[in-house]
Design an enzyme around this catalytic site. Sequence first.
Site, PDB file in Angstrom:
ATOM      1  N   GLY A  88       0.728  -1.202  -0.010  1.00  0.00           N
ATOM      2  CA  GLY A  88      -0.050   0.105  -0.051  1.00  0.00           C
ATOM      3  C   GLY A  88       0.773   1.170   0.021  1.00  0.00           C
ATOM      4  O   GLY A  88       2.021   1.320   0.211  1.00  0.00           O
ATOM      5  N   HIS A 111      -2.158   7.619   6.800  1.00  0.00           N
ATOM      6  CA  HIS A 111      -1.360   8.382   6.416  1.00  0.00           C
ATOM      7  C   HIS A 111      -1.706   9.871   5.935  1.00  0.00           C
ATOM      8  O   HIS A 111      -1.043  10.826   6.025  1.00  0.00           O
ATOM      9  CB  HIS A 111      -0.779   7.830   5.161  1.00  0.00           C
ATOM     10  CG  HIS A 111       0.678   6.851   5.510  1.00  0.00           C
ATOM     11  ND1 HIS A 111       1.548   7.210   6.036  1.00  0.00           N
ATOM     12  CD2 HIS A 111       0.695   5.437   5.153  1.00  0.00           C
ATOM     13  CE1 HIS A 111       2.523   6.400   6.248  1.00  0.00           C
ATOM     14  NE2 HIS A 111       1.774   5.220   5.856  1.00  0.00           N
TER      15      HIS A 111
HETATM   16 NI    NI Z   1       2.683   3.140   5.813  1.00  0.00          NI
END
Ligand code: NI
Length: 163
Positions: free
Chosen positions: A45, A136
Amino acid sequence: MKLDILTLPDKRLKTVAQPVEIFDNELKSLVKNMLETMYDAPGIGLAATQVDVHKQVVVIDVSEEKNQPLCLINAKIIKKGGQQISEEGCLSVPEIYAKVKRAEFIEVEAQNEQGEYFTLEADELLAICIQHELDHLIGIVFLDHLSPLKRKMALKKLEKDAR
Ligand code: NI
């Protein structure tokens, strides 16, 4: 084109991403480059934040064969439940792994590269990965979920490895 991945303690990883409003060719090439960067790393990812683009874009592929790319734009978790604890790592936190508690299953509403809305139900690794990547976008890395002591130890190791 491969993009550079920011690593801790880079402050830009704390930036909060903005929603995508224009679904143009620039966005498509960002997604293409993010996928290339993720597969090359290799990782399962990648969030746009990690390549210093502060838009709500994440790419994911948790398949064995690395042939099921998934792109989530402006994603929101609309349902979650259960609990799972699993060891996580991150391309922005090299060589550090730690157990993180996440929801066991989630339902996500997102847009694709064309701007079309879809919903997705996820559990197990995919659910972990989506929660990790969406973190994030609000400036959170997985270490932020650890106890202060464990986080301190992980950051010390990171510092040592960087030397
Ligand atoms: Ni990460």
